[in-house]
Each structure stands twice: as structure tokens, then as C-alpha cells.
Design an enzyme around this catalytic site. Sequence first.
Site, PDB file in Angstrom:
ATOM      1  CG  HIS A 130      -1.780   1.139   1.480  1.00  0.00           C
ATOM      2  ND1 HIS A 130      -3.087   1.424   0.799  1.00  0.00           N
ATOM      3  CD2 HIS A 130      -1.499   2.250   2.025  1.00  0.00           C
ATOM      4  CE1 HIS A 130      -3.615   2.411   1.130  1.00  0.00           C
ATOM      5  NE2 HIS A 130      -2.624   3.143   1.939  1.00  0.00           N
ATOM      6  CD  GLU A 131       1.885   3.444   3.615  1.00  0.00           C
ATOM      7  OE1 GLU A 131       2.230   4.591   2.982  1.00  0.00           O
ATOM      8  OE2 GLU A 131       0.776   3.412   4.256  1.00  0.00           O
ATOM      9  CG  HIS A 175       0.401   6.016  -0.790  1.00  0.00           C
ATOM     10  ND1 HIS A 175      -0.847   6.513  -1.218  1.00  0.00           N
ATOM     11  CD2 HIS A 175       0.002   5.580   0.411  1.00  0.00           C
ATOM     12  CE1 HIS A 175      -1.982   6.212  -0.386  1.00  0.00           C
ATOM     13  NE2 HIS A 175      -1.306   5.628   0.535  1.00  0.00           N
TER      14      HIS A 175
END
Length: 108
Positions: free
Chosen positions: A66-67, A70
Site C-alpha cells: 500500500h505504501e 503511494h
Amino acid sequence: DLLVYVTSSPSRDECSGHNSALAFARACQRDQRDRPVVGFVNFCPDAISDNPPTAPDRTHVMLVLHEMMHILGMSHGAFAFFRDSDGNPRTPRCPVDSLCTNSDPPGF
């Protein structure tokens, strides 16, 4: 290539308060085609267990993925850097950094 710095620091606003995050990430530098080349991930220490499992579980793997997304551009602040199929910016850029408003990132 993409260089990612990984930290675990409680000093950011994202790691404190009622809605504190487990982690946060951003691109720090982009190349001439607006692709991220440097980014960072910070894991909030209060959200990290003192007794981690011996092997990463699905939750940990999904958090890291998820990170990373980003950093790669999947965030509201990065959508403006997307380009069309001809390589042209999809959004207008600020022609001179000094003319950009405080809410515009340099070059945007």
C-alpha cells in the site's frame, strides 16, 4: 530505478493523534517525465509490535505494498503528474515556479 528510504519515526503528525496512521509514504523526487525516482516510507513506531511474527503476515505485506503504491503515484497529490499516451502532461504545469501558489508544488 527507484530509491526508497525507510524510516520509523514518531515525529510526524501522521503518527500521532486520534486518527494516527500505521505508516505513510510519498515520492520525494521525480524525473523529467514526472516518474518517481526517490521516495520514502515511514512506519509509525507506536503501530509496530514489539513482538513481530517470525515471518511477515498478509497484513504486513499489504501495508508495505500500500505504501509503495503511494510512492509510485497512487495518491491524490500525484494524480496531477499523470501523462497521456503521447507523453504529454494531463494537467497544466505552472510555467514559472515563482508564479505558483502555495498549494501548487514547484513545476506544477
